[in-house]
Design a protein around this motif. Structure first.
Motif, PDB file in Angstrom:
ATOM      1  N   GLY A  53       0.693  -1.110  -0.146  1.00 41.98           N
ATOM      2  CA  GLY A  53       0.244  -0.094  -0.197  1.00 41.98           C
ATOM      3  C   GLY A  53       1.147   1.229  -0.011  1.00 41.98           C
ATOM      4  O   GLY A  53       1.904   1.291  -0.236  1.00 41.98           O
ATOM      5  N   PRO A  54       0.027   2.311   0.212  1.00 39.56           N
ATOM      6  CA  PRO A  54       0.853   3.910   0.054  1.00 39.56           C
ATOM      7  C   PRO A  54       1.514   3.784   0.761  1.00 39.56           C
ATOM      8  O   PRO A  54       2.614   4.531   1.280  1.00 39.56           O
ATOM      9  N   THR A  55       1.391   3.461   2.324  1.00 38.43           N
ATOM     10  CA  THR A  55       1.592   3.809   3.855  1.00 38.43           C
ATOM     11  C   THR A  55       3.002   2.326   3.780  1.00 38.43           C
ATOM     12  O   THR A  55       2.455   1.089   3.277  1.00 38.43           O
ATOM     13  N   ALA A  66      -3.746   1.631  14.996  1.00 37.50           N
ATOM     14  CA  ALA A  66      -4.140   2.001  13.416  1.00 37.50           C
ATOM     15  C   ALA A  66      -3.288   0.864  12.342  1.00 37.50           C
ATOM     16  O   ALA A  66      -3.736   1.144  11.538  1.00 37.50           O
ATOM     17  N   GLN A  76      -5.793  -1.063  11.671  1.00 41.68           N
ATOM     18  CA  GLN A  76      -7.225  -0.093  11.204  1.00 41.68           C
ATOM     19  C   GLN A  76      -6.938  -0.072   9.424  1.00 41.68           C
ATOM     20  O   GLN A  76      -7.839  -0.790   8.427  1.00 41.68           O
ATOM     21  N   ILE A  77      -5.797  -0.266   9.377  1.00 38.14           N
ATOM     22  CA  ILE A  77      -5.319   0.237   8.222  1.00 38.14           C
ATOM     23  C   ILE A  77      -5.170  -1.441   6.760  1.00 38.14           C
ATOM     24  O   ILE A  77      -6.035  -0.811   6.008  1.00 38.14           O
ATOM     25  N   ILE A 100      -9.788  -2.362   7.544  1.00 38.66           N
ATOM     26  CA  ILE A 100     -10.500  -1.466   7.418  1.00 38.66           C
ATOM     27  C   ILE A 100      -9.874  -0.308   6.457  1.00 38.66           C
ATOM     28  O   ILE A 100     -11.258  -1.010   5.430  1.00 38.66           O
ATOM     29  N   ALA A 101      -9.193  -0.821   5.839  1.00 43.31           N
ATOM     30  CA  ALA A 101      -8.656   0.013   4.687  1.00 43.31           C
ATOM     31  C   ALA A 101      -7.704  -1.067   2.935  1.00 43.31           C
ATOM     32  O   ALA A 101      -8.960  -0.769   2.033  1.00 43.31           O
ATOM     33  N   ARG A 102      -7.917  -2.338   3.545  1.00 42.08           N
ATOM     34  CA  ARG A 102      -7.469  -2.581   2.507  1.00 42.08           C
ATOM     35  C   ARG A 102      -7.457  -4.064   2.849  1.00 42.08           C
ATOM     36  O   ARG A 102      -7.664  -4.513   1.547  1.00 42.08           O
ATOM     37  N   LEU A 124     -13.239   1.218  -5.742  1.00 44.50           N
ATOM     38  CA  LEU A 124     -13.512  -0.256  -4.783  1.00 44.50           C
ATOM     39  C   LEU A 124     -12.687   0.164  -3.276  1.00 44.50           C
ATOM     40  O   LEU A 124     -13.297  -0.498  -2.133  1.00 44.50           O
ATOM     41  N   ASP A 125     -13.354   1.135  -3.118  1.00 46.30           N
ATOM     42  CA  ASP A 125     -12.585   2.209  -1.135  1.00 46.30           C
ATOM     43  C   ASP A 125     -13.801   1.830  -0.874  1.00 46.30           C
ATOM     44  O   ASP A 125     -14.333   2.921  -0.482  1.00 46.30           O
ATOM     45  N   ALA A 160       0.295   8.237  -5.026  1.00 43.31           N
ATOM     46  CA  ALA A 160       0.499   7.952  -4.301  1.00 43.31           C
ATOM     47  C   ALA A 160       1.271   9.203  -3.758  1.00 43.31           C
ATOM     48  O   ALA A 160       1.997   9.461  -4.222  1.00 43.31           O
ATOM     49  N   PRO A 161       0.222  10.007  -2.542  1.00 37.74           N
ATOM     50  CA  PRO A 161      -0.402   9.702  -2.207  1.00 37.74           C
ATOM     51  C   PRO A 161      -2.164   9.824  -2.811  1.00 37.74           C
ATOM     52  O   PRO A 161      -2.994   9.484  -2.367  1.00 37.74           O
ATOM     53  N   VAL A 162      -2.028  10.078  -3.946  1.00 44.20           N
ATOM     54  CA  VAL A 162      -3.363  10.806  -4.945  1.00 44.20           C
ATOM     55  C   VAL A 162      -3.440   8.670  -5.603  1.00 44.20           C
ATOM     56  O   VAL A 162      -2.908   8.088  -5.532  1.00 44.20           O
ATOM     57  N   GLU A 163      -4.923   9.083  -5.850  1.00 45.14           N
ATOM     58  CA  GLU A 163      -5.539   7.932  -5.697  1.00 45.14           C
ATOM     59  C   GLU A 163      -5.627   7.669  -7.461  1.00 45.14           C
ATOM     60  O   GLU A 163      -6.073   8.970  -7.458  1.00 45.14           O
ATOM     61  N   THR A 218      -9.330   5.779   2.610  1.00 40.22           N
ATOM     62  CA  THR A 218      -9.738   5.697   4.093  1.00 40.22           C
ATOM     63  C   THR A 218      -8.318   5.079   4.789  1.00 40.22           C
ATOM     64  O   THR A 218      -7.690   5.698   5.002  1.00 40.22           O
ATOM     65  N   GLU A 219      -7.163   4.270   3.402  1.00 38.44           N
ATOM     66  CA  GLU A 219      -5.981   4.138   4.306  1.00 38.44           C
ATOM     67  C   GLU A 219      -4.976   5.571   4.523  1.00 38.44           C
ATOM     68  O   GLU A 219      -4.731   5.319   5.406  1.00 38.44           O
ATOM     69  N   GLN A 220      -5.392   6.300   3.414  1.00 38.54           N
ATOM     70  CA  GLN A 220      -4.890   7.819   3.917  1.00 38.54           C
ATOM     71  C   GLN A 220      -5.165   8.818   4.765  1.00 38.54           C
ATOM     72  O   GLN A 220      -4.252   9.577   6.581  1.00 38.54           O
ATOM     73  N   ILE A 249      -6.262   7.060   7.970  1.00 35.93           N
ATOM     74  CA  ILE A 249      -5.781   6.282   9.055  1.00 35.93           C
ATOM     75  C   ILE A 249      -4.304   6.955   9.141  1.00 35.93           C
ATOM     76  O   ILE A 249      -4.360   7.086  10.402  1.00 35.93           O
ATOM     77  N   ARG A 284      -2.812   9.416   8.134  1.00 34.04           N
ATOM     78  CA  ARG A 284      -2.102  10.186   8.115  1.00 34.04           C
ATOM     79  C   ARG A 284      -2.928  11.299   9.690  1.00 34.04           C
ATOM     80  O   ARG A 284      -2.175  12.378   9.925  1.00 34.04           O
ATOM     81  N   SER A 292      -9.318   4.540  15.270  1.00 30.51           N
ATOM     82  CA  SER A 292      -7.233   4.507  15.747  1.00 30.51           C
ATOM     83  C   SER A 292      -7.176   6.347  15.417  1.00 30.51           C
ATOM     84  O   SER A 292      -6.146   6.653  15.480  1.00 30.51           O
TER      85      SER A 292
END
Lengths: 333, 289
Positions: free
Chosen positions: A29-31, A49, A52-53, A56-58, A190-191, A307-310, B210-212, B214, B216, B248
């Protein structure tokens, strides 16, 4: 080689590809996150966190890509078989344009409803797809006893044009910000940031896939033409109806999750046919598995490359899928 | 006038003379297609000269009774010409309209959105065009002083990392649009004593995944909307609750998610100081007691 062995080999190969993609995609992922922390369940989830990434995010996003990709690709196979037209896509018969009209209306008029955690935009999209299916089916029935694929095609194309016009009208009266948001919705996203949209779409998706499994043989017979199929004991009208409704349901469910993501529904069926041949008993499962892996991979590119832009995932599917398809076409000759 | 009439010929001279006349006489019949510039015209005391506005104009209230002549994408040229304006305020990208008006000999004033400083720059040049330099200069200085006053009040206070959201799907965390590192919203946030979590993105808007959000870790989340896009009073609790999925994020954990439904924040016009103050009040409640 017997069909059973070929089936097992095909499912194993494409299944392995999908498994690898689905396991790897959420790791990237980007982070950068710490997986030790993400899976350390002694830390409360609300404070974690990294978890959660990941969760919830991925993860929901990856699963959404898999479900939507599988539905679009297999619905594409069914529509191409039903219409006996290699250019057919899940969007040919107006289902996705109906869904888009629903979504665009919900965004523009800021509908604020939620049923069992499903919010206005996906609800309106699904409702729009059902309405489109009903209209197209009624039209095809009215002109012809049973289903005429020609009338179906004409009705679908006409409804596509009509719904597109209504979408443009709704966009025209919308504010700039809403017009932009609707445009963005049409590029696919798809987010989903929770599992709810997936759970809600699951019954429809499973029902459609179950019908697809039954449809493999009828579609093989239909490929010979309606008359030959009839003479070999297929109830053609019944099979056509089953194909039309199940593929439409799959498309409606997929669009309500991720928007009308293009290219998956036309390119994956052809790619798969180039690899496993025309037998629908192999094409259908292979397309579902490969479509799932393909969309998960495209979404991975979409969320990381700038990234950070999608980037909208619909752009990636077309950019990757188009040239790849052409290359395969040339190579095969 | 130092124009060589023989060399230019009579037509060129006529055009030159007309151009001089257009510049010399202050416009008396103004049409504005840009709502925030309409506000500026009224604020510098030239409102009585406005004869028509865009379909998006709502402020000041007087404009609602004026004829409307379309907007950015659908200006009604026929209607505009029939109202016989001598100045039309257009958006910078309306090239076709500008050309058409130019052929009809109607002067245009170009506007493009920019940062906070673009607001005072626009007001001053509008003052020159409309012959209201004094009022425009006074208004621009008042805005600059007002912003400086806010900057002074928040100076030295810890700057919360802030996510400034201006759009998302209702009742869900999908399709979130936030301010990037350029534009007036970013500038307002900076003046109000916050650090934009998307300051590194060189764009006015970012689709925040969502990832950004969380990763940031914003300390504060502020959702701003125009009044006509405000959440209904009964929905606000539910709309606030959707953020709890991201427990979080410090802003969510500490209950620092707020909504501001205020045109003064989202319209880059003369009311921007009040808008910035509302934003600063959310970020630094103690500084505005």
């Amino acid at each position: 080689m017997t069909l059973q062995r070929r089936f097992a080999r095909t499912v194993a190969a494409f299944g392995a590809l999908l498994a690898v993609t689905v396991v790897l995609a959420p790791l990237v992922g980007p982070t950068s996150i710490s997986f030790r922390r993400a899976f350390d369940f002694s830390i409360p989830f609300a404070d974690n966190a990294d978890a959660q990434i990941f969760f919830i995010a991925r993860l929901p996003r990856t699963l959404a890509g898999a479900v939507v990709g599988a539905l679009f690709a297999s619905a594409g196979v069914v529509f191409q078989g039903l219409l006996r037209n290699p250019l057919a896509t899940p969007f040919t018969l107006g289902v996705s344009t109906g869904a888009a009209l629903g979504a665009v209306t919900a965004i523009t008029f800021n509908w604020s409803i939620a049923i069992a955690g499903i919010t206005a935009v996906p609800l309106a999209a699904f409702a729009g797809s059902l309405i489109a299916v009903a209209i197209v089916y009624a039209l095809a029935q009215a002109r012809h006893r049973g289903l005429s694929t020609t009338v179906l095609l004409l009705a679908g194309v006409t409804m596509n044009a009509f719904f597109s016009a209504v979408i443009l009208f709704v966009q025209y009266i919308a504010s700039f910000a809403d017009t932009y948001r609707t445009l963005r919705w049409l590029m696919g996203d798809l987010d989903i940031s929770s599992y709810q949209p997936l759970l809600a779409a699951l019954p429809a998706a499973l029902a459609a896939l179950a019908v697809f499994a039954w449809l493999a043989r009828p579609l093989n017979l239909l490929a010979l033409g309606a008359d030959s199929a009839e003479s070999r004991g297929l109830e053609v009208a019944r099979a056509q109806r089953a194909a039309f409704f199940s593929a439409s349901l799959a498309t409606g469910a997929a669009v309500s999750i991720g928007g009308p993501i293009g290219f998956v529904g036309i390119i994956i069926p052809h790619l798969v046919r180039l690899m496993v041949g025309p037998d629908h008993r192999l094409v259908l499962p292979a397309a579902a598995l490969f479509g799932a892996a393909f969309l998960v991979a495209c979404d991975l590119v979409a969320r990381t490359i700038l990234a950070p832009v999608e980037l909208p995932v619909g752009i990636i599917t077309a950019l990757i899928g188009g040239p790849f398809f052409l290359w395969l076409l040339i190579k095969k000759r | 006038m130092a124009v060589d009439q023989k060399a230019l010929g009579p037509w060129a001279c006529l055009v030159a003379c007309l151009a001089v006349t257009v510049v010399a006489a202050a416009p008396k019949r103004i049409i504005s297609l840009v709502p925030n510039v309409t506000e500026m015209i009224y604020a510098i005391g030239a409102g009585s000269r406005v004869v028509a506005v865009s379909s998006y104009d709502t402020y000041p209230p007087e404009v609602r009774t004026l004829p409307n002549v379309g907007a950015l994408l659908d200006p009604n040229v026929e209607r505009i010409l029939s109202l016989k304006p001598d100045l039309v305020i257009v958006y910078g990208s309306q090239d076709d309209l500008r050309r058409q008006l130019g052929r009809a000999g109607i002067a245009t004033f170009d506007y493009r959105h920019g940062g906070l400083d673009a607001i005072t720059t626009t007001i001053r040049s509008l003052g020159t065009t409309l012959g209201e330099e004094r009022a425009a200069g006074a208004l621009a200085s008042r805005i600059e002083r007002g912003l400086d006053d806010i900057r002074g009040r928040v100076r030295g206070r810890p700057r919360p990392r802030t996510l400034l959201v201006f759009g998302r799907e209702r009742l869900s965390l999908r399709g979130i649009y936030a301010s990037g590192g350029t534009g007036f919203l970013h500038d307002m946030l900076t003046a109000a004593g916050g650090d934009n979590v998307f300051a590194d993105v060189r764009a006015e808007s970012v689709q925040a995944s969502t990832e950004q959000i969380i990763s940031r870790r914003p300390d504060v989340i502020v959702e701003v909307r125009a009044v006509n896009e405000a959440f209904a009073a009964g929905d606000r609790e539910a709309e606030a609750r959707v953020w709890t999925a991201l427990g979080s994020v410090p802003a969510v954990r500490d209950g620092r998610v707020s909504f501001l439904f205020d045109d003064r924040i989202v319209i880059p016009g003369p009311r921007i100081v009040e808008g910035t103050r509302e934003l600063a009040r959310v970020l630094h409640p103690d500084a505005f007691k």
